[in-house]
Design a protein around this motif. Structure first.
Motif, PDB file in Angstrom:
ATOM      1  N   PRO A  38       0.898   5.129  -3.413  1.00 21.30           N
ATOM      2  CA  PRO A  38       1.424   6.392  -2.918  1.00 21.30           C
ATOM      3  C   PRO A  38       2.923   6.239  -2.666  1.00 21.30           C
ATOM      4  O   PRO A  38       3.380   5.185  -2.214  1.00 21.30           O
ATOM      5  CB  PRO A  38       0.656   6.624  -1.608  1.00 21.30           C
ATOM      6  N   LYS A  75      -5.111  10.069  -5.799  1.00 20.67           N
ATOM      7  CA  LYS A  75      -3.806  10.245  -6.448  1.00 20.67           C
ATOM      8  C   LYS A  75      -3.994  10.405  -7.960  1.00 20.67           C
ATOM      9  O   LYS A  75      -3.364  11.259  -8.587  1.00 20.67           O
ATOM     10  CB  LYS A  75      -2.899   9.054  -6.134  1.00 20.67           C
ATOM     11  N   GLN A  97       0.247   6.959   8.814  1.00 20.69           N
ATOM     12  CA  GLN A  97      -1.016   7.627   8.492  1.00 20.69           C
ATOM     13  C   GLN A  97      -1.553   7.172   7.140  1.00 20.69           C
ATOM     14  O   GLN A  97      -2.758   6.944   6.984  1.00 20.69           O
ATOM     15  CB  GLN A  97      -0.815   9.141   8.510  1.00 20.69           C
ATOM     16  N   LEU A  98      -0.665   7.046   6.162  1.00 24.46           N
ATOM     17  CA  LEU A  98      -1.093   6.587   4.837  1.00 24.46           C
ATOM     18  C   LEU A  98      -1.586   5.147   4.890  1.00 24.46           C
ATOM     19  O   LEU A  98      -2.576   4.788   4.239  1.00 24.46           O
ATOM     20  CB  LEU A  98       0.057   6.714   3.841  1.00 24.46           C
ATOM     21  N   ILE A 140       4.275   9.664   8.878  1.00 25.21           N
ATOM     22  CA  ILE A 140       3.372   9.879   7.745  1.00 25.21           C
ATOM     23  C   ILE A 140       3.076   8.558   7.034  1.00 25.21           C
ATOM     24  O   ILE A 140       1.972   8.353   6.520  1.00 25.21           O
ATOM     25  CB  ILE A 140       3.935  10.932   6.772  1.00 25.21           C
ATOM     26  N   ARG A 195       0.809  -1.217   0.000  1.00 34.11           N
ATOM     27  CA  ARG A 195       0.000   0.000   0.000  1.00 34.11           C
ATOM     28  C   ARG A 195       0.841   1.264   0.000  1.00 34.11           C
ATOM     29  O   ARG A 195       0.305   2.370   0.014  1.00 34.11           O
ATOM     30  CB  ARG A 195      -0.934  -0.017   1.211  1.00 34.11           C
ATOM     31  N   LEU A 196       2.173   1.116  -0.029  1.00 34.40           N
ATOM     32  CA  LEU A 196       3.041   2.286   0.037  1.00 34.40           C
ATOM     33  C   LEU A 196       4.412   1.938  -0.525  1.00 34.40           C
ATOM     34  O   LEU A 196       4.902   0.821  -0.319  1.00 34.40           O
ATOM     35  CB  LEU A 196       3.189   2.743   1.492  1.00 34.40           C
ATOM     36  N   ILE A 218      -7.079   6.767  -1.400  1.00 33.31           N
ATOM     37  CA  ILE A 218      -5.767   7.296  -1.778  1.00 33.31           C
ATOM     38  C   ILE A 218      -5.486   7.024  -3.250  1.00 33.31           C
ATOM     39  O   ILE A 218      -5.017   7.908  -3.982  1.00 33.31           O
ATOM     40  CB  ILE A 218      -4.670   6.692  -0.891  1.00 33.31           C
ATOM     41  N   ASP A 253       5.215  11.244  -4.544  1.00 33.80           N
ATOM     42  CA  ASP A 253       4.072  12.024  -4.084  1.00 33.80           C
ATOM     43  C   ASP A 253       4.454  12.974  -2.952  1.00 33.80           C
ATOM     44  O   ASP A 253       3.983  14.107  -2.904  1.00 33.80           O
ATOM     45  CB  ASP A 253       2.964  11.088  -3.589  1.00 33.80           C
TER      46      ASP A 253
END
Length: 252
Positions: free
Chosen positions: A99, A205, A192-193, A189, A47-48, A201, A120
């Protein structure tokens, strides 16, 4: 390996590991990076994506390998392939499905700054420095990256950075909007994402990218995406958690 993908739960770390050359990118690295970006995009558990240096005491990326550029400057075929490889990385990173965060712990120069610009969000430690130095080398910054820079800091600050090639510290980078946060870690952060709705998201995006690429009003597709969110599982979970005064537990 000078570039590698490390998985940590729902986060992938794209690690730059060429400390002896201050993490400068040669063509082999530019050519290898799309495969790693695609690997992260295909992994449904992620997810990141965080781009960072392998070593905290090394540069994030000192830019292109200048010795390699000089050695191949008269080879038109090589120069064209190098340009294509850089452009492909920057285009893919700026439009990645996940992200993305650039975590900058040292110098972030030239092409390295371009990599950060394509993410991002940019988180930098107090020791980080930023600079775009083609004007000091008789080179020209890629048009795609000039747009990324101008979108972030505006034309005046973009011209200042491009024309002078001067380095700025993290505080100045934060002041002009080149980075979003100064911190010793991207963890806050990132958490949080990772706790937010991945669907929200992902779609927002894409909306931001549409705006940056020139779209200024809804079309049938954006209206559909907005409307369909109300029937989605993330909306049900998010609103239920809000009513029940608990933390939402979103899926993938």
């Amino acid at each position: 390996m000078t570039l590698r993908l490390q998985i940590d739960g729902a986060a992938a770390h794209l690690v730059i590991d060429r400390a002896d050359k201050r993490n400068s990118f040669n063509m082999a690295m530019w050519q290898a990076m799309p495969g790693l970006l695609e690997q992260a995009a295909r992994n449904s558990d992620l997810r990141l994506l965080i781009v960072r240096s392998a070593a905290a005491d090394s540069a994030f990326c000192a830019g292109a390998d200048i010795k390699e550029l000089l050695a191949n400057k008269d080879d038109g075929e090589w120069c064209a392939a190098n340009q294509a490889a850089i452009n492909r990385v920057q285009h893919m990173l700026a439009r990645h499905a996940l992200p993305t965060i650039a975590f900058v712990e040292g110098d972030c120069i030239g092409g390295g700054c371009g990599i950060a610009l394509a993410c991002d969000l940019r988180i930098a430690t107090p020791a980080a420095r930023f600079g775009i130095t083609p004007a000091k080398l008789g080179l020209v910054y890629p048009m795609h990256d000039v747009k990324l820079l101008t979108d972030l800091v505006g034309p005046g600050q973009a011209k200042r950075l491009l024309y002078t090639g001067n380095l700025i510290d993290a505080s100045e980078a934060l002041r002009i909007g080149l980075i979003e946060q100064i911190a010793d870690s991207p963890a806050a952060i990132a958490d949080q994402l990772l706790s937010a709705s991945p669907h929200s998201i992902r779609e927002m995006k894409r909306f931001v990218r549409r705006v940056l690429d020139g779209q200024s009003a809804d079309d049938e597709d954006t209206l559909r995406i907005f409307a369909e969110a109300f029937a989605g599982s993330d909306f049900f979970e998010g609103t239920t958690a809000f009513v029940e005064k608990r933390k939402a537990r979103f899926g993938q």
